[in-house]
Design an enzyme around this catalytic site. Structure first.
Site, PDB file in Angstrom:
ATOM      1  N   GLU A   1     -61.428  87.117  58.299  1.00  0.00           N
ATOM      2  CA  GLU A   1     -62.423  86.806  59.604  1.00  0.00           C
ATOM      3  C   GLU A   1     -61.749  85.658  60.473  1.00  0.00           C
ATOM      4  O   GLU A   1     -62.053  85.366  61.360  1.00  0.00           O
ATOM      5  CB  GLU A   1     -63.902  86.124  58.981  1.00  0.00           C
ATOM      6  CG  GLU A   1     -64.700  87.569  58.448  1.00  0.00           C
ATOM      7  CD  GLU A   1     -65.842  87.298  57.691  1.00  0.00           C
ATOM      8  OE1 GLU A   1     -66.813  87.636  58.255  1.00  0.00           O
ATOM      9  OE2 GLU A   1     -65.844  86.417  56.977  1.00  0.00           O
TER      10      GLU A   1
ATOM     11  N   GLU B   1     -67.113  91.847  50.839  1.00  0.00           N
ATOM     12  CA  GLU B   1     -68.326  91.172  50.598  1.00  0.00           C
ATOM     13  C   GLU B   1     -69.290  92.327  50.002  1.00  0.00           C
ATOM     14  O   GLU B   1     -70.141  92.090  49.239  1.00  0.00           O
ATOM     15  CB  GLU B   1     -68.891  90.775  51.873  1.00  0.00           C
ATOM     16  CG  GLU B   1     -68.310  89.370  52.389  1.00  0.00           C
ATOM     17  CD  GLU B   1     -67.063  89.674  52.953  1.00  0.00           C
ATOM     18  OE1 GLU B   1     -66.620  88.605  53.625  1.00  0.00           O
ATOM     19  OE2 GLU B   1     -66.578  90.758  53.158  1.00  0.00           O
TER      20      GLU B   1
END
Length: 273
Positions: A129, A149
């Site tokens: 990210e 995740e």
């Protein structure tokens, strides 16, 4: 350019061993993740120190470009779930202290100056990210990427759901929804990174590019960056929903099971509750 030749200063308080160190090299601010014993996994303090370093880059008119790297063999193992997961579940996670800027550009305006990443080893979750939020990424050919995740009972909340699909919907979903790992060649193919170099050459190459950018007219560079960002799709609503959604997920039994698995190393089945 050996990382251990730099004279560094902590991005937070001198009384603590810094999780993030900064060093000025002319008009370039070198920001180094430095939690080597944890594979640079990010706890709350590391995230806050990183935000303070980005704030310094943004405010100082003498600084024109940021280069972010990590000490040790790995860029980041992602979130330190032992520290982050309980705070996520209760909404007590504080990411941006006074004087800082969100490095992922979600909770505050993005840094106004170009940021280059040099990544190596493991580059998981928030590392991807951070790459998506940066402007140029140089990767060692041996880098191992993973948006993990969903395997931890939560969802990406550092911008992957907003920015990864810009690279191509199918490519993004392939990696976000499976949690599988992928290599530097695939990261280059899908546009997550811009250059792949032999292991150990990534920081030197990132600095070479940063020096080229820093040699240009700084106001023109910043205006060009701002104009390019203004052309991107509006994502305000999507960004606003990230933290509430991940807080709900972090409070589920599946997330609790995943946190136990993270600490014990034993896999657990997800139950959907």
């Amino acid at each position: 350019m050996p990382d251990n030749d730099a004279v560094t200063t902590p991005a937070q308080t001198p009384a603590q061993t810094p999780r993030v160190a900064t060093e000025r090299r002319g008009h370039i601010l070198h920001i180094a993740l430095d939690r080597v014993d944890k594979r640079n996994a990010a706890d709350e303090r590391m995230l806050q120190e990183l935000a303070l370093a980005y704030g310094e880059l943004d405010r100082d008119p003498e600084l024109r470009v940021g280069v972010v790297s990590a000490r040790g063999d790995h860029f980041t193992g992602g979130l330190d779930l032992a520290d982050i997961a309980p705070k996520l579940a209760t909404g007590r996670l504080s990411l941006v202290p006074d004087g800082g800027l969100d490095p992922w550009g979600l909770q505050t305006p993005a840094v106004s100056k170009p940021v280059l990443l040099a990544v190596q080893g493991t580059c998981f979750t928030l590392g991807i990210e951070l790459a998506l939020a940066s402007d140029i990424v140089v990767a060692a050919e041996t880098t191992d990427f993973g948006q993990l995740e969903v395997a931890r009972g939560i969802m990406p909340f550092g911008g992957a759901t907003v920015r990864f699909p810009r690279l191509g919907w199918g490519d993004a979903m392939r990696w976000i929804l499976t949690g599988e790992r992928f290599g530097a060649a695939e990261a280059l193919r899908i546009g997550l990174v811009q250059e792949v170099v032999p292991a150990g050459a990534e920081l030197e190459r990132a600095f070479a590019l940063a020096e080229q950018i820093a040699a240009q007219a700084p106001l023109a560079v910043q205006a060009t960056l701002a104009a390019a960002r203004a052309a991107l799709p509006e994502t305000t609503d999507a960004v606003a929903g990230l933290l509430p959604a991940v807080q709900r997920l972090a409070a589920t039994n599946d997330a609790r099971r995943s946190a136990e698995s993270y600490l014990t190393g034993k896999p657990v089945p997800f139950e959907g509750d």
